[in-house]
Write an enzyme that holds these catalytic residues in place. Structure first.
Site, PDB file in Angstrom:
ATOM      1  N   CYS A   2      -2.613   4.363  -3.300  1.00 37.77           N
ATOM      2  CA  CYS A   2      -3.792   4.759  -4.083  1.00 37.77           C
ATOM      3  C   CYS A   2      -3.381   5.660  -5.250  1.00 37.77           C
ATOM      4  O   CYS A   2      -2.252   6.129  -5.319  1.00 37.77           O
ATOM      5  CB  CYS A   2      -4.782   5.521  -3.203  1.00 37.77           C
ATOM      6  SG  CYS A   2      -5.117   4.742  -1.626  1.00 37.77           S
TER       7      CYS A   2
HETATM    8  N1  GLN Z   1      -3.284   4.717   3.844  1.00 42.02           N
HETATM    9  C1  GLN Z   1      -4.476   5.079   3.123  1.00 42.02           C
HETATM   10  C2  GLN Z   1      -5.550   4.021   3.233  1.00 42.02           C
HETATM   11  O1  GLN Z   1      -5.300   2.928   3.642  1.00 42.02           O
HETATM   12  C3  GLN Z   1      -4.174   5.388   1.671  1.00 42.02           C
HETATM   13  C4  GLN Z   1      -3.744   4.156   0.937  1.00 42.02           C
HETATM   14  C5  GLN Z   1      -2.942   4.362  -0.296  1.00 42.02           C
HETATM   15  O2  GLN Z   1      -2.563   5.439  -0.717  1.00 42.02           O
HETATM   16  N2  GLN Z   1      -2.635   3.268  -0.874  1.00 42.02           N
HETATM   17  O3  GLN Z   1      -6.658   4.313   2.877  1.00 42.02           O
END
Ligand code: GLN
Length: 255
Positions: A2
């Site tokens: 993210c």
């Molecule tokens: N693991 C977290 C989620 O799935 C954050 C994902 C990310 O940073 N891509 O929401």
């Protein structure tokens, strides 16, 4: 992975902060620059929290790509705030794509976001999760690593830890239990932003009376500074300091 961003400073529109700049969060939802192997686009949802004349921050989050929510984009031009935390999501494989899995997570005066993933989820977190009150586990926003991190952090802060120490301890404990995890966190109460760079990108832009902490710079302003890996950053409207999470010393870094 993210992308996320926190802003403190004079009131600015959400459009100014999130959608209008060359590499705004909106652009990072479909063409991020620095994903470091963690996915390609951030199209599994988004969320924004901002401080207004209310007791608690206002939060808007949806499990659709930010660019598809015309109502949100219209809202951005009309809403201004001096303290904002926002994120776009690329769901980790196996985690649900639902509104409540999108950052920011909130409670009381806090807004929280996690950019990354915990390795060997969920087994690696069983020990830490077992230390939470059962009701905290039953009321997790979503069955995701990020929602658990927020529950753990919230519990530690409400148990008396300072936010900075709670964030530092959580990141180092999770990294020890789940080596290889990516743990870029952002936490704010509207006055201070605490961020971590743990195996992912984070940059800071500090001005005279404002500060931005973001996964990626929103433009090519040479004042953007990368936060060194495995460091915690504490940012306010009047300055920034960093802390090395690997040797537990506090030092003054960027100002
Ligand atoms: N693991 C977290 C989620 O799935 C954050 C994902 C990310 O940073 N891509 O929401």
């Amino acid at each position: 992975m993210c992308r996320h961003i926190a802003y403190l400073g004079p009131a600015r529109s959400l459009a100014d902060l999130l959608t209008e700049r060359d590499n705004a969060l909106l652009t990072q939802s479909w063409a991020p620059c620095d994903m470091r192997g963690g996915g390609t686009v951030n199209a599994d949802g988004f969320g924004v929290g901002w401080y207004a004349d209310t007791e608690q921050p206002v939060r808007y989050r949806r499990s659709v790509p930010m660019w598809t929510d015309a109502n949100f984009l219209a809202l951005c031009g009309a809403v201004s705030s001096g303290a904002v935390l926002a994120a776009v999501r690329s769901a980790t494989v196996g985690m649900p794509v639902i509104d409540t899995a999108c950052a920011p997570f909130t409670g009381d005066q806090w807004l929280f976001s996690h950019n990354g993933r915990i390795t060997d989820w969920p087994d690696s977190m069983a020990v830490l999760a077992a230390g939470l009150p059962v009701t905290d586990l039953l009321t997790l926003d979503a069955p995701t690593d990020s929602a658990l991190l927020w529950a753990l952090l919230r519990h530690r802060i409400s148990s008396g830890a300072t936010p900075e120490d709670a964030v530092a301890a959580l990141v180092t404990e999770v990294a020890a239990l789940a080596p290889g995890s990516r743990l870029n966190l952002l936490l704010t109460d509207g006055e201070t932003v605490i961020g971590t760079a743990w195996d992912h990108a984070l940059s800071v832009l500090s001005g005279v009376d404002d500060v931005v902490v973001a996964s990626e710079p929103w433009d090519d302003d040479p004042r953007w500074q990368p936060v060194p890996d495995r460091h915690l950053v504490v940012a306010t409207r009047s300055g920034v300091r960093t802390r090395d999470l690997t040797d537990h010393t506090t030092k003054t870094g960027m100002t």
